[in-house]
Design an enzyme around this catalytic site. Structure first.
Site, mmCIF file in Angstrom:
data_model
loop_
_atom_site.group_PDB
_atom_site.id
_atom_site.type_symbol
_atom_site.label_atom_id
_atom_site.label_comp_id
_atom_site.label_asym_id
_atom_site.label_seq_id
_atom_site.Cartn_x
_atom_site.Cartn_y
_atom_site.Cartn_z
ATOM 1 N N SER A 175 0.846 -1.197 0.000
ATOM 2 C CA SER A 175 0.000 0.000 0.000
ATOM 3 C C SER A 175 0.876 1.239 0.000
ATOM 4 C CB SER A 175 -0.949 -0.037 1.209
ATOM 5 O OG SER A 175 -1.849 1.047 1.178
ATOM 6 N N THR A 176 0.814 2.056 1.045
ATOM 7 C CA THR A 176 1.569 3.304 1.086
ATOM 8 C C THR A 176 3.060 3.054 0.887
ATOM 9 O OG1 THR A 176 -0.050 4.132 2.676
ATOM 10 C CG2 THR A 176 1.976 5.401 2.416
ATOM 11 N N HIS A 201 -2.675 -1.065 -3.348
ATOM 12 C CA HIS A 201 -3.793 -0.154 -3.130
ATOM 13 C C HIS A 201 -3.585 1.093 -3.981
ATOM 14 C CE1 HIS A 201 -4.290 -2.003 1.162
ATOM 15 N NE2 HIS A 201 -4.846 -2.748 0.226
ATOM 16 N N MET A 294 0.111 1.220 5.186
ATOM 17 C CA MET A 294 -0.634 1.569 6.388
ATOM 18 C C MET A 294 -1.742 0.552 6.622
ATOM 19 S SD MET A 294 -1.167 3.772 8.856
ATOM 20 C CE MET A 294 -0.413 5.336 8.402
ATOM 21 N N ASP A 297 -4.343 -4.669 6.119
ATOM 22 C CA ASP A 297 -4.808 -5.496 5.011
ATOM 23 C C ASP A 297 -3.706 -6.460 4.588
ATOM 24 O OD1 ASP A 297 -6.449 -6.457 2.971
ATOM 25 O OD2 ASP A 297 -5.721 -4.968 1.526
#
Length: 352
Positions: A175-176, A201, A294, A297
């Site tokens: 993600s991030t 993401h 972050m 997930d």
């Protein structure tokens, strides 16, 4: 302590509405707004922000040039605000590669109504960015209900379809900070690397451009996944934004399923869904890799893979932009090894 925010956007409406929306949050303080990066720099010399909200296409200096300048002199978390166009997607991906940590999509018209409806997304992105690289901020409140991967795929009792085949696959979730991390890893992989399925993401309309960018840089083939695509050596398939990606088995071969469905672990695509499907349909024939991001997930899904006999790996804290997803996966006990970003390509290459 509040998160100090600088807004840099050539749209007066955008600047005005963002400031109005953010005034209602005690943990966020807008310390300035500017129509272009040169004016922003003048203001930032007097008070440096914790997070910069940055448009991409602006007069006098474009957002990417500004971003690169900031990252080379005084690295600061940046949230990109970009229009929902293919051209905007390409430019925004360049910004992500240059170090931006989050993306907020904006339409080409109706900005005021759009932003008012998306305030929680904007606030969440600011809070996420502020926590990147261990920057302190107020925690983001969790919604009362969060779906698990059960919403799309159930784990069978002991009847996991994990018999060994000659096929080996890799599933990756991030993600991030993941756009830069994935570029770093995939560009190191040889043509005979195991086939990979990836959830990053990322908003809808951006994943195709992201895959095309990586394909132009990497020796392996990288493309946005389509329903029924085979997971083949030397190929990486990236989940389309806004749709879930699952692994399926057909005889001794593996393919992907692209599916609509509800948000899972607050995301679509969800890493938990991808990892759950790998646990069910690949088991010991799969390697699961969870990377910077972050939240949590993928943490439960990676544990399910571990329990199904898969090999599992997490990126270490020092090399993560945000040590959220890997940290939670480690806490749950689903990680076989923790490695730096530099070593992930080696782990993937050796999975045969």
């Amino acid at each position: 302590m509040s998160i100090k925010v600088m807004i840099v956007d050539d749209s007066a409406v955008m600047r005005e509405v963002m400031q109005q929306m953010l005034q209602g949050y005690a943990d966020i303080e807008v310390i300035g707004a500017a129509m272009d990066p040169l004016l922003a720099l003048q203001k930032m010399e007097r008070a440096w922000p914790d997070v910069i909200l940055l448009d991409v296409e602006m007069p006098r200096m474009d957002g990417i040039t500004f971003l690169r300048q900031i990252m080379s002199t005084r690295p600061t978390p940046v949230v990109i605000c970009s229009t929902l166009t293919e051209k905007g997607a390409d430019i925004t991906l360049q910004a992500l590669a240059a170090g931006a940590v989050e993306v907020i999509c904006k339409p080409t018209s109706g900005l005021r109504d759009f932003l008012q409806a998306s305030v929680q997304e904007l606030v969440g992105a600011i809070r996420t960015a502020a926590r990147a690289r261990a920057r302190p901020s107020a925690p983001m409140p969790a919604p009362e209900f969060k779906r698990s991967a059960d919403a799309l795929l159930s784990l069978p009792g002991n009847a996991l379809l994990n018999q060994r085949t000659t096929e080996r696959i890799v599933v990756m979730g991030t993600s991030t900070g993941g756009t830069q991390a994935l570029e770093h890893v995939l560009c190191q992989l040889p043509l005979n690397a195991p086939g990979i399925a990836i959830v990053q993401h990322m908003p809808e309309k951006f994943t195709r451009s992201f895959a095309q960018r990586l394909d132009s840089l990497c020796a392996i083939e990288v493309r946005e996944a389509q329903d029924g695509d085979r997971i083949l050596p030397g190929r990486a398939l990236i989940a389309p934004g806004g749709r879930h990606l699952l692994v399926r088995r057909s005889g001794a071969q593996y393919l992907v399923e692209v599916r609509d469905g509800p948000l899972v672990s607050r995301h679509r695509p969800s890493v938990d869904v991808l990892f759950r499907s790998a646990a069910v349909h690949a088991g010991r024939n799969a390697l699961g890799v969870i990377m910077t991001g972050m939240g949590d997930d993928g943490a439960r899904g990676l544990k399910e893979m571990h329990e199904a006999g898969a090999r599992t790996c997490a990126q270490d804290e020092d090399s993560c932009v945000v040590f959220g997803m890997p940290k939670e996966a480690i806490r749950l006990g689903g990680v076989d090894q923790v490695v730096s970003l530099e070593r992930i390509a080696q782990v993937v290459t050796e999975w045969r």
